[in-house]
Design a protein around this motif. Structure first.
Motif, PDB file in Angstrom:
ATOM      1  N   LEU A 136      39.613  36.508  39.763  1.00  0.00           N
ATOM      2  CA  LEU A 136      38.257  35.956  39.365  1.00  0.00           C
ATOM      3  C   LEU A 136      38.354  35.906  37.918  1.00  0.00           C
ATOM      4  CD1 LEU A 136      36.160  38.036  41.788  1.00  0.00           C
ATOM      5  CD2 LEU A 136      37.218  35.673  42.358  1.00  0.00           C
ATOM      6  N   ARG A 137      37.984  34.665  37.368  1.00  0.00           N
ATOM      7  CA  ARG A 137      37.570  34.681  36.068  1.00  0.00           C
ATOM      8  C   ARG A 137      36.483  34.736  35.544  1.00  0.00           C
ATOM      9  NH1 ARG A 137      40.952  32.319  32.012  1.00  0.00           N
ATOM     10  NH2 ARG A 137      42.425  31.443  33.725  1.00  0.00           N
ATOM     11  N   ALA A 138      36.188  35.676  34.655  1.00  0.00           N
ATOM     12  CA  ALA A 138      35.030  35.706  34.252  1.00  0.00           C
ATOM     13  C   ALA A 138      34.408  34.770  33.085  1.00  0.00           C
ATOM     14  CB  ALA A 138      34.776  37.312  33.551  1.00  0.00           C
ATOM     15  N   ALA A 139      33.243  34.618  32.770  1.00  0.00           N
ATOM     16  CA  ALA A 139      32.832  33.865  31.637  1.00  0.00           C
ATOM     17  C   ALA A 139      33.611  33.899  30.337  1.00  0.00           C
ATOM     18  CB  ALA A 139      31.377  33.827  31.363  1.00  0.00           C
ATOM     19  N   ASP A 140      33.974  35.067  30.131  1.00  0.00           N
ATOM     20  CA  ASP A 140      34.551  35.331  28.685  1.00  0.00           C
ATOM     21  C   ASP A 140      36.274  35.127  28.998  1.00  0.00           C
ATOM     22  OD1 ASP A 140      35.476  37.481  30.231  1.00  0.00           O
ATOM     23  OD2 ASP A 140      34.675  39.063  28.701  1.00  0.00           O
ATOM     24  N   GLY A 141      36.736  34.447  29.846  1.00  0.00           N
ATOM     25  CA  GLY A 141      38.216  34.325  30.179  1.00  0.00           C
ATOM     26  C   GLY A 141      38.822  35.300  30.788  1.00  0.00           C
ATOM     27  N   ARG A 142      38.238  36.706  31.008  1.00  0.00           N
ATOM     28  CA  ARG A 142      39.085  37.735  31.380  1.00  0.00           C
ATOM     29  C   ARG A 142      39.301  37.579  33.032  1.00  0.00           C
ATOM     30  NH1 ARG A 142      36.994  43.734  29.522  1.00  0.00           N
ATOM     31  NH2 ARG A 142      39.208  44.963  30.311  1.00  0.00           N
ATOM     32  N   GLN A 143      40.120  38.080  33.445  1.00  0.00           N
ATOM     33  CA  GLN A 143      40.570  37.926  35.018  1.00  0.00           C
ATOM     34  C   GLN A 143      40.701  39.141  35.376  1.00  0.00           C
ATOM     35  OE1 GLN A 143      43.093  34.341  35.811  1.00  0.00           O
ATOM     36  NE2 GLN A 143      44.106  34.788  33.920  1.00  0.00           N
ATOM     37  N   VAL A 144      40.077  39.126  36.861  1.00  0.00           N
ATOM     38  CA  VAL A 144      39.966  40.463  37.607  1.00  0.00           C
ATOM     39  C   VAL A 144      40.147  40.413  38.914  1.00  0.00           C
ATOM     40  CG1 VAL A 144      38.059  41.542  35.854  1.00  0.00           C
ATOM     41  CG2 VAL A 144      37.580  40.195  37.801  1.00  0.00           C
ATOM     42  N   PHE A 145      40.848  41.354  39.672  1.00  0.00           N
ATOM     43  CA  PHE A 145      40.662  41.512  40.928  1.00  0.00           C
ATOM     44  C   PHE A 145      39.556  42.287  41.435  1.00  0.00           C
ATOM     45  CE2 PHE A 145      44.936  40.468  40.052  1.00  0.00           C
ATOM     46  CZ  PHE A 145      45.439  39.503  40.928  1.00  0.00           C
ATOM     47  N   ALA A 146      39.054  41.721  42.898  1.00  0.00           N
ATOM     48  CA  ALA A 146      37.689  42.807  43.381  1.00  0.00           C
ATOM     49  C   ALA A 146      38.176  43.244  44.653  1.00  0.00           C
ATOM     50  CB  ALA A 146      36.746  41.746  43.548  1.00  0.00           C
ATOM     51  N   VAL A 147      37.959  44.512  44.870  1.00  0.00           N
ATOM     52  CA  VAL A 147      38.088  45.207  46.145  1.00  0.00           C
ATOM     53  C   VAL A 147      36.809  45.711  46.778  1.00  0.00           C
ATOM     54  CG1 VAL A 147      39.285  47.176  47.119  1.00  0.00           C
ATOM     55  CG2 VAL A 147      40.512  46.229  45.219  1.00  0.00           C
ATOM     56  N   GLN A 148      36.663  45.276  47.819  1.00  0.00           N
ATOM     57  CA  GLN A 148      35.381  45.987  48.801  1.00  0.00           C
ATOM     58  C   GLN A 148      35.942  46.572  49.935  1.00  0.00           C
ATOM     59  OE1 GLN A 148      31.546  44.004  49.068  1.00  0.00           O
ATOM     60  NE2 GLN A 148      32.106  43.804  51.312  1.00  0.00           N
ATOM     61  N   VAL A 149      35.489  47.954  50.203  1.00  0.00           N
ATOM     62  CA  VAL A 149      35.607  48.827  51.156  1.00  0.00           C
ATOM     63  C   VAL A 149      34.484  49.267  51.885  1.00  0.00           C
ATOM     64  CG1 VAL A 149      38.042  49.242  50.452  1.00  0.00           C
ATOM     65  CG2 VAL A 149      36.257  50.778  49.843  1.00  0.00           C
ATOM     66  N   ARG A 150      34.632  49.593  53.174  1.00  0.00           N
ATOM     67  CA  ARG A 150      33.331  50.298  53.664  1.00  0.00           C
ATOM     68  C   ARG A 150      33.610  51.429  54.311  1.00  0.00           C
ATOM     69  NH1 ARG A 150      29.190  45.659  55.417  1.00  0.00           N
ATOM     70  NH2 ARG A 150      29.526  44.265  53.489  1.00  0.00           N
ATOM     71  N   ALA A 151      32.849  52.463  54.213  1.00  0.00           N
ATOM     72  CA  ALA A 151      32.990  53.956  54.995  1.00  0.00           C
ATOM     73  C   ALA A 151      31.491  54.275  55.698  1.00  0.00           C
ATOM     74  CB  ALA A 151      33.104  54.777  53.743  1.00  0.00           C
ATOM     75  N   PRO A 152      31.740  54.701  56.996  1.00  0.00           N
ATOM     76  CA  PRO A 152      30.710  55.023  57.586  1.00  0.00           C
ATOM     77  C   PRO A 152      29.947  56.143  57.210  1.00  0.00           C
ATOM     78  CG  PRO A 152      32.806  55.756  58.670  1.00  0.00           C
ATOM     79  CD  PRO A 152      33.113  54.780  57.585  1.00  0.00           C
ATOM     80  N   GLY A 153      28.835  55.940  56.884  1.00  0.00           N
ATOM     81  CA  GLY A 153      27.968  57.420  56.545  1.00  0.00           C
ATOM     82  C   GLY A 153      27.087  57.951  57.467  1.00  0.00           C
TER      83      GLY A 153
END
Length: 201
Positions: free
Chosen positions: A136-153
């Motif tokens: 994913l490209r941020a407005a400043d040009g930096r590139q990132v990956f995003a991770v979403q995980v879930r855990a039962p609480g």
């Protein structure tokens, strides 16, 4: 032998020499291509395993954060999150739904997380609530990956954890000591993530 015969032999010798040189050159080029492909395949696996390793670390921490003591104790969660960030320099920031919307990371990491979170979740919609998306490209040009995980609480339902990975740092760390004689360009989905110039000398 007459001059004409000698000339023919010299011409034939030069032609055979040229063919032999071309054959050796082609074989050499083919070997370089094969070696480059071997390195590329190896680096691809190294980078993939680094993403998997970071994802596993976030998952382990998410299971820990599912305990009620973290859901009810923001300082304890922040301390645990800062340890995770210190262990993995490519992690820019993490967010946990309990404590409510808690975010840990540098000021820049938190800003990037909040900026790309909507797009990451949009791209991850089809991933059945857990995903790795990017780059994913941020407005400043930096590139990132995003991770979403879930855990039962216990008692408070499922908890969502979101982590942001710096693509350049992740790749740089993964390939730091590998293929030192090669210039490298690593791309994903047509986006250049990392570039290393050829060694001098």
């Amino acid at each position: 032998l007459g001059p004409a015969a000698i000339l023919v032999i010299l011409v034939l010798g030069a032609a055979l020499g040229l063919l032999l040189w071309q054959s050796i050159s082609r074989n050499h080029d083919a070997e370089i291509h094969r070696e480059t492909q071997r390195h590329a395949s190896s680096l691809d696996k190294v980078i993939e395993s680094e993403v998997v390793r970071l994802d596993a670390s976030v998952r382990r921490r998410a299971q820990l954060w599912a305990a009620d003591r973290f859901a009810n104790d923001l300082p304890a969660w922040h301390e645990s999150a800062e340890v995770l960030l210190a262990e993995h320099p490519a992690l820019l920031a993490v967010l946990c739904s309990a404590p409510s919307g808690a975010i840990a990371g540098s000021v820049e990491g938190k800003r990037l997380l909040l900026e790309v979170l909507p797009e990451a979740r949009r791209q991850g919609e089809a991933a059945n609530r857990e995903f790795i998306v990017g780059p994913l490209r941020a407005a400043d040009g930096r590139q990132v990956f995003a991770v979403q995980v879930r855990a039962p609480g216990r008692g408070q339902g499922e908890r969502t954890n979101f982590a942001l990975l710096d693509a350049d740092r992740l790749v740089a760390d993964a390939v730091a000591d590998r293929a030192p004689d090669f210039a490298l360009v690593v791309s994903a989905d047509g986006h250049e993530l990392y570039r290393r110039d050829p060694p001098i000398g």
